[in-house]
Design a protein around this motif. Structure first.
Motif, PDB file in Angstrom:
ATOM      1  N   PHE A  41       0.831  -1.204   0.000  1.00 13.86           N
ATOM      2  CA  PHE A  41       0.000   0.000   0.000  1.00 13.86           C
ATOM      3  C   PHE A  41       0.869   1.259   0.000  1.00 13.86           C
ATOM      4  N   ARG A  42       0.366   2.319  -0.675  1.00  9.85           N
ATOM      5  CA  ARG A  42       1.047   3.601  -0.719  1.00  9.85           C
ATOM      6  C   ARG A  42       0.089   4.735  -0.417  1.00  9.85           C
ATOM      7  N   HIS A  43       0.673   5.865   0.048  1.00 12.61           N
ATOM      8  CA  HIS A  43      -0.062   7.118   0.202  1.00 12.61           C
ATOM      9  C   HIS A  43      -0.093   7.847  -1.147  1.00 12.61           C
ATOM     10  N   ARG A  44      -0.938   8.845  -1.243  1.00 15.47           N
ATOM     11  CA  ARG A  44      -1.038   9.624  -2.476  1.00 15.47           C
ATOM     12  C   ARG A  44       0.299  10.269  -2.840  1.00 15.47           C
ATOM     13  N   GLU A  45       0.988  10.831  -1.843  1.00 14.24           N
ATOM     14  CA  GLU A  45       2.242  11.515  -2.136  1.00 14.24           C
ATOM     15  C   GLU A  45       3.344  10.566  -2.600  1.00 14.24           C
ATOM     16  N   ASP A  46       3.165   9.270  -2.358  1.00 20.92           N
ATOM     17  CA  ASP A  46       4.139   8.284  -2.828  1.00 20.92           C
ATOM     18  C   ASP A  46       3.991   8.017  -4.322  1.00 20.92           C
ATOM     19  N   GLY A  47       2.801   8.342  -4.860  1.00 16.73           N
ATOM     20  CA  GLY A  47       2.526   8.034  -6.255  1.00 16.73           C
ATOM     21  C   GLY A  47       2.052   6.596  -6.410  1.00 16.73           C
ATOM     22  N   PRO A  48       1.418   6.284  -7.540  1.00 12.45           N
ATOM     23  CA  PRO A  48       0.935   4.917  -7.755  1.00 12.45           C
ATOM     24  C   PRO A  48       2.094   3.957  -8.000  1.00 12.45           C
ATOM     25  N   PHE A  49       1.815   2.675  -7.857  1.00 10.63           N
ATOM     26  CA  PHE A  49       2.816   1.667  -8.185  1.00 10.63           C
ATOM     27  C   PHE A  49       3.065   1.680  -9.692  1.00 10.63           C
ATOM     28  N   THR A  50       4.283   1.385 -10.081  1.00  8.95           N
ATOM     29  CA  THR A  50       4.689   1.480 -11.480  1.00  8.95           C
ATOM     30  C   THR A  50       4.732   0.106 -12.139  1.00  8.95           C
ATOM     31  N   SER A  51       4.921   0.105 -13.450  1.00 13.09           N
ATOM     32  CA  SER A  51       5.070  -1.151 -14.189  1.00 13.09           C
ATOM     33  C   SER A  51       6.320  -1.895 -13.728  1.00 13.09           C
ATOM     34  N   ASP A  52       7.368  -1.153 -13.371  1.00 16.06           N
ATOM     35  CA  ASP A  52       8.577  -1.796 -12.844  1.00 16.06           C
ATOM     36  C   ASP A  52       8.283  -2.500 -11.524  1.00 16.06           C
ATOM     37  N   ASP A  53       7.445  -1.888 -10.685  1.00 10.58           N
ATOM     38  CA  ASP A  53       7.064  -2.512  -9.414  1.00 10.58           C
ATOM     39  C   ASP A  53       6.345  -3.833  -9.669  1.00 10.58           C
ATOM     40  N   LEU A  54       5.450  -3.845 -10.651  1.00  2.00           N
ATOM     41  CA  LEU A  54       4.726  -5.066 -10.983  1.00  2.00           C
ATOM     42  C   LEU A  54       5.691  -6.153 -11.454  1.00  2.00           C
ATOM     43  N   PHE A  55       6.639  -5.767 -12.280  1.00  2.00           N
ATOM     44  CA  PHE A  55       7.617  -6.733 -12.790  1.00  2.00           C
ATOM     45  C   PHE A  55       8.439  -7.334 -11.650  1.00  2.00           C
ATOM     46  N   LEU A  56       8.900  -6.482 -10.738  1.00  2.00           N
ATOM     47  CA  LEU A  56       9.726  -6.961  -9.634  1.00  2.00           C
ATOM     48  C   LEU A  56       8.942  -7.867  -8.704  1.00  2.00           C
ATOM     49  N   LEU A  57       7.680  -7.495  -8.416  1.00  2.00           N
ATOM     50  CA  LEU A  57       6.885  -8.333  -7.524  1.00  2.00           C
ATOM     51  C   LEU A  57       6.558  -9.672  -8.176  1.00  2.00           C
ATOM     52  N   SER A  58       6.320  -9.678  -9.479  1.00  2.00           N
ATOM     53  CA  SER A  58       6.058 -10.955 -10.153  1.00  2.00           C
ATOM     54  C   SER A  58       7.299 -11.840 -10.114  1.00  2.00           C
ATOM     55  N   SER A  59       8.491 -11.232 -10.154  1.00  2.00           N
ATOM     56  CA  SER A  59       9.735 -11.999 -10.072  1.00  2.00           C
ATOM     57  C   SER A  59       9.897 -12.638  -8.694  1.00  2.00           C
ATOM     58  N   VAL A  60       9.571 -11.875  -7.656  1.00  2.00           N
ATOM     59  CA  VAL A  60       9.625 -12.408  -6.291  1.00  2.00           C
ATOM     60  C   VAL A  60       8.511 -13.440  -6.084  1.00  2.00           C
ATOM     61  N   GLY A  61       7.354 -13.185  -6.713  1.00  2.00           N
ATOM     62  CA  GLY A  61       6.195 -14.046  -6.515  1.00  2.00           C
ATOM     63  C   GLY A  61       6.435 -15.493  -6.901  1.00  2.00           C
ATOM     64  N   ILE A  62       7.251 -15.729  -7.913  1.00  2.00           N
ATOM     65  CA  ILE A  62       7.561 -17.099  -8.324  1.00  2.00           C
ATOM     66  C   ILE A  62       8.129 -17.882  -7.155  1.00  2.00           C
ATOM     67  N   HIS A  63       8.990 -17.233  -6.382  1.00  2.00           N
ATOM     68  CA  HIS A  63       9.591 -17.885  -5.220  1.00  2.00           C
ATOM     69  C   HIS A  63       8.621 -17.933  -4.042  1.00  2.00           C
ATOM     70  N   LEU A  64       7.849 -16.865  -3.861  1.00  2.00           N
ATOM     71  CA  LEU A  64       6.898 -16.811  -2.750  1.00  2.00           C
ATOM     72  C   LEU A  64       5.857 -17.920  -2.877  1.00  2.00           C
ATOM     73  N   ASN A  65       5.375 -18.178  -4.076  1.00  2.00           N
ATOM     74  CA  ASN A  65       4.390 -19.234  -4.281  1.00  2.00           C
ATOM     75  C   ASN A  65       4.885 -20.569  -3.737  1.00  2.00           C
ATOM     76  N   GLN A  66       6.078 -20.941  -4.154  1.00  2.00           N
ATOM     77  CA  GLN A  66       6.617 -22.242  -3.782  1.00  2.00           C
ATOM     78  C   GLN A  66       6.947 -22.326  -2.301  1.00  2.00           C
ATOM     79  N   HIS A  67       7.589 -21.268  -1.777  1.00  2.00           N
ATOM     80  CA  HIS A  67       8.038 -21.350  -0.384  1.00  2.00           C
ATOM     81  C   HIS A  67       6.869 -21.257   0.591  1.00  2.00           C
ATOM     82  N   MET A  68       5.874 -20.431   0.288  1.00  2.71           N
ATOM     83  CA  MET A  68       4.736 -20.342   1.191  1.00  2.71           C
ATOM     84  C   MET A  68       3.961 -21.656   1.201  1.00  2.71           C
ATOM     85  N   SER A  69       3.880 -22.333   0.056  1.00  5.99           N
ATOM     86  CA  SER A  69       3.240 -23.651   0.022  1.00  5.99           C
ATOM     87  C   SER A  69       3.951 -24.610   0.954  1.00  5.99           C
ATOM     88  N   SER A  70       5.277 -24.583   0.929  1.00  5.79           N
ATOM     89  CA  SER A  70       6.063 -25.458   1.796  1.00  5.79           C
ATOM     90  C   SER A  70       5.853 -25.118   3.268  1.00  5.79           C
TER      91      SER A  70
END
Length: 257
Positions: free
Chosen positions: A142-171
């Protein structure tokens, strides 16, 4: 192309993720370092309840700790969430809330007014955690208004982390549910019977590992006074007066049943 310094931070985030040995430690180790990769004001991880009867998120892990109030309110009003479909997806899903609905609709929604208005949330990044077609939970930034919206780069980075989060959280969740079963008790059944909250279940799970109050407070990221309130609520609901009576009830069953 990922810049070298961003790649190094991403690698550190993934390392901290795999350092986590329990679900609770995702809030202790993973979320703080994730902030270095994707700046945010607040973050939470919630797991899907371990039951086939209902699709709901429970047991929020939050940073900073005061944001727990928002996610506890969310659990009360989850039926009004227009993004609730995220918890049913059989594949990982990632989106910016600002892309999904207009600003005025978000600000007028029940979820925003009852849960997030107090924290001045402006935009959120939502990731549905799924492994092998099994929905596990959700990660929200979550962000405040003054932080600005999340960017396309943020989405890319989170999707990269998500690949690992999926597997490890399942474990991590499989290990947690396995411990509950082989130890002779079923925490999900206990929670349902006594109407325990997600945090109360988390506290009891910590007790089953014979942790002291300091260790439990650190794992749950709460103050000692808050921990004592959780204990008192559990004592009242289970009609016991000590942690040892809680363990005896789990291992031997409730004689009043």
């Amino acid at each position: 192309m990922i810049r070298k310094n961003v790649f190094l931070i991403l690698n550190n985030v993934v390392c901290e993720l795999y350092r986590c040995q329990t679900y609770a430690e995702l809030g202790q180790f993973f979320l703080p370092v994730l902030r270095m990769l994707i700046p945010f004001r607040y973050a939470s991880i919630m797991r899907r309840e371990n039951t086939t009867e209902h699709i709901r998120l429970v047991d929020p892990l939050c940073i900073p700790s005061e944001f727990l109030e928002a996610e506890q309110n969310y659990m009360r009003f989850a039926d009004d969430d227009y993004t609730g479909w995220l918890n049913c997806c059989r594949e990982s899903t990632l989106f910016r809330e600002s892309d999904l609905v207009g600003e005025q609709q978000r600000l007028r929604s029940t979820i925003y007014q009852k849960c997030y208005q107090k924290f001045h949330v402006y935009d959120s990044l939502q990731y549905g955690i799924v492994f092998n077609g099994r929905p596990l939970g959700a990660l929200s930034l979550f962000r405040h208004r003054e932080d600005g919206p999340f960017t396309s780069d943020d989405l890319f980075l989170l999707s990269s982390v998500g690949i690992h989060l999926n597997q490890h959280m399942s474990s991590l969740l499989d290990k947690m549910y396995h411990r509950e079963t082989v130890s002779g008790y079923d925490l999900s059944a206990v929670a349902k019977k006594y109407k325990l909250t997600g945090r109360e279940v988390q506290l009891i799970e910590q007790l089953t590992r014979f942790r002291d109050n300091r260790e439990i407070a650190e794992a749950m990221q709460v103050r000692d006074s808050t921990l004592q309130k959780h204990f008192q609520n559990i004592f009242r609901k289970l009609d016991v007066s000590s942690r040892w009576e809680i363990m005896r009830l789990l291992l031997e069953g409730d004689p009043r049943s």
